[in-house]
Design a protein around this motif. Structure first.
Motif, PDB file in Angstrom:
ATOM      1  N   ARG A  84      40.815  53.734  30.248  1.00 25.00           N
ATOM      2  CA  ARG A  84      39.647  54.419  30.814  1.00 25.00           C
ATOM      3  C   ARG A  84      39.571  54.214  32.326  1.00 25.00           C
ATOM      4  O   ARG A  84      38.739  54.807  32.989  1.00 25.00           O
ATOM      5  CB  ARG A  84      38.365  53.911  30.151  1.00 25.00           C
ATOM      6  N   VAL A  85      40.446  53.361  32.865  1.00 22.98           N
ATOM      7  CA  VAL A  85      40.524  53.102  34.306  1.00 22.98           C
ATOM      8  C   VAL A  85      41.822  53.720  34.810  1.00 22.98           C
ATOM      9  O   VAL A  85      42.891  53.461  34.268  1.00 22.98           O
ATOM     10  CB  VAL A  85      40.504  51.586  34.602  1.00 22.98           C
ATOM     11  N   THR A  86      41.724  54.536  35.860  1.00 23.15           N
ATOM     12  CA  THR A  86      42.925  55.128  36.439  1.00 23.15           C
ATOM     13  C   THR A  86      43.536  54.154  37.452  1.00 23.15           C
ATOM     14  O   THR A  86      42.869  53.227  37.924  1.00 23.15           O
ATOM     15  CB  THR A  86      42.602  56.453  37.149  1.00 23.15           C
ATOM     16  N   TRP A  87      44.780  54.397  37.787  1.00 16.47           N
ATOM     17  CA  TRP A  87      45.421  53.569  38.808  1.00 16.47           C
ATOM     18  C   TRP A  87      44.726  53.720  40.156  1.00 16.47           C
ATOM     19  O   TRP A  87      44.596  52.752  40.903  1.00 16.47           O
ATOM     20  CB  TRP A  87      46.907  53.894  38.904  1.00 16.47           C
ATOM     21  N   ILE A  88      44.263  54.928  40.461  1.00 20.06           N
ATOM     22  CA  ILE A  88      43.532  55.145  41.731  1.00 20.06           C
ATOM     23  C   ILE A  88      42.295  54.259  41.766  1.00 20.06           C
ATOM     24  O   ILE A  88      41.998  53.616  42.781  1.00 20.06           O
ATOM     25  CB  ILE A  88      43.145  56.634  41.893  1.00 20.06           C
ATOM     26  N   GLN A  89      41.542  54.201  40.661  1.00 19.47           N
ATOM     27  CA  GLN A  89      40.340  53.369  40.602  1.00 19.47           C
ATOM     28  C   GLN A  89      40.691  51.889  40.716  1.00 19.47           C
ATOM     29  O   GLN A  89      40.005  51.134  41.419  1.00 19.47           O
ATOM     30  CB  GLN A  89      39.581  53.634  39.295  1.00 19.47           C
ATOM     31  N   ALA A  90      41.750  51.464  40.046  1.00 19.26           N
ATOM     32  CA  ALA A  90      42.160  50.060  40.115  1.00 19.26           C
ATOM     33  C   ALA A  90      42.599  49.683  41.529  1.00 19.26           C
ATOM     34  O   ALA A  90      42.267  48.593  42.021  1.00 19.26           O
ATOM     35  CB  ALA A  90      43.284  49.798  39.113  1.00 19.26           C
ATOM     36  N   ILE A  91      43.297  50.589  42.187  1.00 22.90           N
ATOM     37  CA  ILE A  91      43.723  50.332  43.568  1.00 22.90           C
ATOM     38  C   ILE A  91      42.519  50.288  44.502  1.00 22.90           C
ATOM     39  O   ILE A  91      42.430  49.414  45.379  1.00 22.90           O
ATOM     40  CB  ILE A  91      44.773  51.373  44.005  1.00 22.90           C
ATOM     41  N   ASP A  92      41.570  51.202  44.314  1.00 22.84           N
ATOM     42  CA  ASP A  92      40.330  51.168  45.114  1.00 22.84           C
ATOM     43  C   ASP A  92      39.609  49.835  44.937  1.00 22.84           C
ATOM     44  O   ASP A  92      39.109  49.248  45.900  1.00 22.84           O
ATOM     45  CB  ASP A  92      39.396  52.318  44.720  1.00 22.84           C
ATOM     46  N   PHE A  93      39.547  49.368  43.680  1.00 20.43           N
ATOM     47  CA  PHE A  93      38.896  48.090  43.413  1.00 20.43           C
ATOM     48  C   PHE A  93      39.644  46.947  44.096  1.00 20.43           C
ATOM     49  O   PHE A  93      39.035  46.079  44.730  1.00 20.43           O
ATOM     50  CB  PHE A  93      38.804  47.844  41.904  1.00 20.43           C
ATOM     51  N   ALA A  94      40.966  46.921  43.999  1.00 15.63           N
ATOM     52  CA  ALA A  94      41.761  45.869  44.640  1.00 15.63           C
ATOM     53  C   ALA A  94      41.528  45.867  46.148  1.00 15.63           C
ATOM     54  O   ALA A  94      41.392  44.806  46.763  1.00 15.63           O
ATOM     55  CB  ALA A  94      43.237  46.056  44.316  1.00 15.63           C
ATOM     56  N   GLU A  95      41.467  47.059  46.742  1.00  9.47           N
ATOM     57  CA  GLU A  95      41.212  47.141  48.179  1.00  9.47           C
ATOM     58  C   GLU A  95      39.808  46.648  48.526  1.00  9.47           C
ATOM     59  O   GLU A  95      39.606  46.000  49.553  1.00  9.47           O
ATOM     60  CB  GLU A  95      41.441  48.567  48.664  1.00  9.47           C
ATOM     61  N   ALA A  96      38.822  46.931  47.662  1.00  5.10           N
ATOM     62  CA  ALA A  96      37.459  46.434  47.893  1.00  5.10           C
ATOM     63  C   ALA A  96      37.418  44.908  47.805  1.00  5.10           C
ATOM     64  O   ALA A  96      36.706  44.255  48.580  1.00  5.10           O
ATOM     65  CB  ALA A  96      36.497  47.061  46.881  1.00  5.10           C
ATOM     66  N   VAL A  97      38.188  44.338  46.897  1.00  4.82           N
ATOM     67  CA  VAL A  97      38.278  42.874  46.795  1.00  4.82           C
ATOM     68  C   VAL A  97      38.886  42.308  48.070  1.00  4.82           C
ATOM     69  O   VAL A  97      38.387  41.332  48.636  1.00  4.82           O
ATOM     70  CB  VAL A  97      39.098  42.463  45.548  1.00  4.82           C
ATOM     71  N   ALA A  98      39.955  42.919  48.553  1.00  4.87           N
ATOM     72  CA  ALA A  98      40.604  42.451  49.785  1.00  4.87           C
ATOM     73  C   ALA A  98      39.655  42.558  50.980  1.00  4.87           C
ATOM     74  O   ALA A  98      39.618  41.656  51.818  1.00  4.87           O
ATOM     75  CB  ALA A  98      41.880  43.246  50.039  1.00  4.87           C
ATOM     76  N   GLU A  99      38.882  43.638  51.050  1.00  3.29           N
ATOM     77  CA  GLU A  99      37.923  43.807  52.147  1.00  3.29           C
ATOM     78  C   GLU A  99      36.834  42.750  52.110  1.00  3.29           C
ATOM     79  O   GLU A  99      36.227  42.447  53.130  1.00  3.29           O
ATOM     80  CB  GLU A  99      37.291  45.198  52.086  1.00  3.29           C
ATOM     81  N   ARG A 100      36.572  42.194  50.959  1.00  7.71           N
ATOM     82  CA  ARG A 100      35.562  41.142  50.815  1.00  7.71           C
ATOM     83  C   ARG A 100      36.218  39.759  50.920  1.00  7.71           C
ATOM     84  O   ARG A 100      35.746  38.790  50.357  1.00  7.71           O
ATOM     85  CB  ARG A 100      34.844  41.291  49.471  1.00  7.71           C
ATOM     86  N   ASP A 101      37.313  39.674  51.659  1.00  6.86           N
ATOM     87  CA  ASP A 101      38.055  38.418  51.836  1.00  6.86           C
ATOM     88  C   ASP A 101      38.423  37.818  50.491  1.00  6.86           C
ATOM     89  O   ASP A 101      38.209  36.636  50.250  1.00  6.86           O
ATOM     90  CB  ASP A 101      37.245  37.403  52.652  1.00  6.86           C
ATOM     91  N   GLY A 102      38.995  38.644  49.624  1.00  8.36           N
ATOM     92  CA  GLY A 102      39.271  38.193  48.275  1.00  8.36           C
ATOM     93  C   GLY A 102      40.717  38.304  47.855  1.00  8.36           C
ATOM     94  O   GLY A 102      41.575  38.778  48.599  1.00  8.36           O
ATOM     95  N   ALA A 103      40.944  37.847  46.623  1.00  8.10           N
ATOM     96  CA  ALA A 103      42.264  37.896  46.009  1.00  8.10           C
ATOM     97  C   ALA A 103      42.109  38.108  44.509  1.00  8.10           C
ATOM     98  O   ALA A 103      41.068  37.811  43.934  1.00  8.10           O
ATOM     99  CB  ALA A 103      43.020  36.593  46.276  1.00  8.10           C
ATOM    100  N   LEU A 104      43.174  38.609  43.906  1.00  8.99           N
ATOM    101  CA  LEU A 104      43.248  38.762  42.462  1.00  8.99           C
ATOM    102  C   LEU A 104      43.986  37.548  41.914  1.00  8.99           C
ATOM    103  O   LEU A 104      45.047  37.186  42.441  1.00  8.99           O
ATOM    104  CB  LEU A 104      44.002  40.041  42.099  1.00  8.99           C
ATOM    105  N   VAL A 105      43.442  36.904  40.894  1.00  8.26           N
ATOM    106  CA  VAL A 105      44.066  35.723  40.303  1.00  8.26           C
ATOM    107  C   VAL A 105      44.663  36.128  38.957  1.00  8.26           C
ATOM    108  O   VAL A 105      43.937  36.501  38.040  1.00  8.26           O
ATOM    109  CB  VAL A 105      43.056  34.573  40.118  1.00  8.26           C
ATOM    110  N   HIS A 106      45.984  36.053  38.868  1.00  3.31           N
ATOM    111  CA  HIS A 106      46.716  36.393  37.645  1.00  3.31           C
ATOM    112  C   HIS A 106      46.975  35.103  36.882  1.00  3.31           C
ATOM    113  O   HIS A 106      47.815  34.299  37.270  1.00  3.31           O
ATOM    114  CB  HIS A 106      48.029  37.085  38.016  1.00  3.31           C
ATOM    115  N   VAL A 107      46.225  34.903  35.799  1.00  3.97           N
ATOM    116  CA  VAL A 107      46.375  33.702  34.985  1.00  3.97           C
ATOM    117  C   VAL A 107      47.461  33.966  33.942  1.00  3.97           C
ATOM    118  O   VAL A 107      47.404  34.937  33.200  1.00  3.97           O
ATOM    119  CB  VAL A 107      45.045  33.316  34.297  1.00  3.97           C
ATOM    120  N   THR A 108      48.459  33.097  33.936  1.00  2.00           N
ATOM    121  CA  THR A 108      49.582  33.238  33.012  1.00  2.00           C
ATOM    122  C   THR A 108      49.625  32.022  32.082  1.00  2.00           C
ATOM    123  O   THR A 108      48.899  31.051  32.287  1.00  2.00           O
ATOM    124  CB  THR A 108      50.917  33.343  33.772  1.00  2.00           C
TER     125      THR A 108
END
Length: 170
Positions: A84-108
């Motif tokens: 239900r989430v497109t790649w465009i939406q996911a990329i927009d979200f990732a960019e919004a996280v980066a703009e908020r001085d953020g990072a994505l944490v991939h837990v493995t």
């Protein structure tokens, strides 16, 4: 980026990983470092699935968002045949996280679902072009820190017995 760098440099962390990976130790650690843990409430919005996450990113202070959009990118196709989430939406979200001085944490870590593990790796590889990614093994973080003693243990200090009732007289 390493976790200790993210803890000192980031104002926003988005914690994602396969089901059953055990993220609670990490969220406990983030709380101890001043992050407020937030989760999107309810189901994804049918028209704009990233809206609740954008609203979470509007929160002040240090913020850790637990799971959601990348989870849908991975498990949507595996469980329903499409996300239900497109790649465009996911990329927009990732960019919004980066703009908020953020990072994505991939837990493995060790999970049985190899399809999901592979899908998470692909998703984070793609999103790493738009936001910093921290890859972290769940076992490196350790289990959650135990909280305060439960109230029952605290009440054991009371040693007097209280009897409620009445006595029947003849």
């Amino acid at each position: 980026m390493l976790l200790h760098q993210a803890l000192s440099q980031c104002r926003t962390l988005v914690v994602e990983g396969p089901d059953g990976i055990g993220r609670s130790g990490l969220t406990d650690r983030l709380t101890r470092h001043g992050f407020v843990i937030r989760r999107s409430r309810g189901h994804l919005h049918h028209v704009d699935p990233i809206r609740p996450y954008r609203e979470l990113l509007d929160s002040p202070g240090r913020l850790a968002v637990e799971g959601g959009l990348i989870h849908e990118l991975v498990y949507g196709p595996l469980r329903r045949g499409r996300s239900r989430v497109t790649w465009i939406q996911a990329i927009d979200f990732a960019e919004a996280v980066a703009e908020r001085d953020g990072a994505l944490v991939h837990v493995t870590g060790a999970v049985d679902d190899t399809e999901a593990v592979s899908a998470y790796e692909r998703a984070f590889r793609t999103l790493a072009e738009h936001a910093p990614v921290v890859t972290l093994d769940a076992e490196e973080v350790g289990p959650p820190v135990p909280g305060p003693a439960p109230p029952r243990a605290q009440l054991r200090r009371c040693t007097k017995t209280l009897t409620i009732g009445w006595r029947q007289t003849a």
